[in-house]
Scaffold this active site. Structure first.
Site, mmCIF file in Angstrom:
data_model
loop_
_atom_site.group_PDB
_atom_site.id
_atom_site.type_symbol
_atom_site.label_atom_id
_atom_site.label_comp_id
_atom_site.label_asym_id
_atom_site.label_seq_id
_atom_site.Cartn_x
_atom_site.Cartn_y
_atom_site.Cartn_z
ATOM 1 N N ASP A 129 59.411 -16.531 -41.320
ATOM 2 C CA ASP A 129 59.125 -17.849 -41.879
ATOM 3 C C ASP A 129 58.855 -17.795 -43.384
ATOM 4 O OD1 ASP A 129 58.186 -17.172 -39.247
ATOM 5 O OD2 ASP A 129 57.260 -19.128 -39.022
ATOM 6 N N ASP A 185 51.905 -20.045 -46.838
ATOM 7 C CA ASP A 185 52.657 -21.270 -46.540
ATOM 8 C C ASP A 185 52.637 -22.304 -47.656
ATOM 9 O OD1 ASP A 185 53.807 -20.846 -43.954
ATOM 10 O OD2 ASP A 185 51.785 -20.916 -43.127
#
Length: 391
Positions: free
Chosen positions: A175, A115
């Site tokens: 994602d 991330d």
């Protein structure tokens, strides 16, 4: 025709008949600034008690929730402050953005997460764009190096999660498309094409394995890193393995639109258009354009919406409209409708929600976490969509 189908048909008809209106960007930003002034005060109060908590994430069960810098959402709050500075040119927002961006800096060395695009590129990328501070550029480059350590050349993708090894071996979530922009930027800064090649490999492999014929996306693909073959197609945050989790579809749309911008590969534009049509042709999404948390939850309409998915989608559609000339008008119209809904029906009441801007997002419904709440990434992509609507 059963009641649910009738209701869906009526909602779709209503959505198609809504007169096109543009959001009042100045009014929306003014309201958002007042909320964020309150949010900053609450952040400072919380940090006075627990200094390691650096960013506000959500409000859940009435409680204000802050997170440490290694949380995947830590970068959105400082990134929002950069957007306020971009819009207003007010030094107040510049100083706040610098202050809170610094709190995330150490995560540039974090190799335990995929991330880093969210955590580092959102604040430091916007900070560099607006200030050209070379220190920010250095952080982005190091973060790209850290992210690259998660790439497996046999599978051709970046690993998403290191947890729950009993469920999967080498999980990759949709994602992860959002973190590729960090790699593209690092190639521009350094001339090192290895970052670019990793991003392209990940995007291409994801097209091959993550999508169904209708352009809806699985959430999790599990790979065998010895052979590169797909072991499982799963969900973690959606309703079911074969369902279309709303925020996942938004990540996919945004990710492939960005990949086309960075590469000009027509396959990415084709993919983005296909995903956009899946989202916009849904007979489930209500007239206001804000999706339910998962397109296939059988309890619809008695389930939570996801304003965050809507905000991500609107921002992506504004950019995609620049590249898809034939569908530009359709995409702009859809983005305008979504943004108008968010700015009029999904904003917090003044002074409510500790200063978060939007309400009614869904984080992780299967885990009974963050259901129908304000959440920082919804606010971030809402502000980005407002800025993009002006352009």
């Amino acid at each position: 025709m059963n009641l649910k189908i009738k209701l869906s048909a009526l909602m779709l008809l209503s959505f198609s008949m809504v007169k096109a209106q543009k959001v009042d960007v100045a009014k929306a930003f003014a309201s958002a600034q007042k909320q964020t002034d309150l949010l900053v005060k609450n952040v400072d109060s919380a940090r006075a008690i627990k200094p390691l908590l650096v960013s506000p994430r959500t409000v859940e069960k009435g409680a204000f929730k802050m997170v440490v810098s290694k949380d995947w959402t830590s970068g959105f709050f400082p990134a929002e402050l950069w957007y306020f500075y971009e819009y207003t040119k007010d030094k107040k927002w510049l100083n706040l953005a610098k202050k809170y961006t610094q709190d995330i800096k150490k995560e540039q060395f974090n190799t335990g997460t995929h991330d880093l695009g969210f955590m580092i590129y959102c604040p430091f990328g916007n900070g560099y764009k607006l200030t050209k501070d070379t220190a920010y550029r250095s952080v982005i480059i190091q973060a790209a190096k850290s992210l690259s350590t998660r790439f497996n050349p046999t599978a051709g993708v970046l690993k998403s999660w290191d947890h729950n090894g009993d469920k999967w071996k080498y999980p990759v979530i949709i994602d992860n498309m959002m973190n590729l922009e960090l790699l593209f930027e690092a190639t521009k800064f350094t001339g090192d094409s290895s970052f670019y090649k990793i991003a392209v490999s990940h995007a291409n492999t994801t097209i091959k394995n993550h999508f169904r014929p209708d352009f809806s996306s699985y959430h999790v693909i599990d790979y065998d890193i010895q052979t590169g073959k797909v072991l499982q197609k799963l969900t973690a945050q959606g309703y079911a393995n074969e369902s279309a989790w709303a925020r996942g579809q938004a990540w996919a749309l945004y990710g492939y639109t960005m990949c086309f911008r960075e590469t000009k590969d027509p396959n990415y534009l084709k993919q983005a258009n296909g995903i956009a049509n899946f989202i916009l042709n849904s007979k489930i999404t209500p007239a206001d354009g804000i999706p339910y948390w998962d397109y296939n939850d059988p309890q619809i309409p008695n389930v939570s919406r996801d304003a965050s998915a809507a905000a991500i989608t609107a921002s992506a559609l504004y950019e995609l409209a620049k590249y898809s000339k034939a569908d530009a008008k359709k995409y702009k119209l859809a983005a305008d409708k979504i943004l108008l809904s968010l700015s009029t029906k999904y904003v917090s009441k003044p002074g409510a929600n500790y200063g978060f801007i939007l309400e009614h997002s869904t984080g992780h419904r299967p885990a009974k976490s963050e259901i129908d709440v304000p959440i920082n990434y919804a606010d971030y992509y809402y502000l980005e969509a407002l800025l993009r609507s002006k352009k």
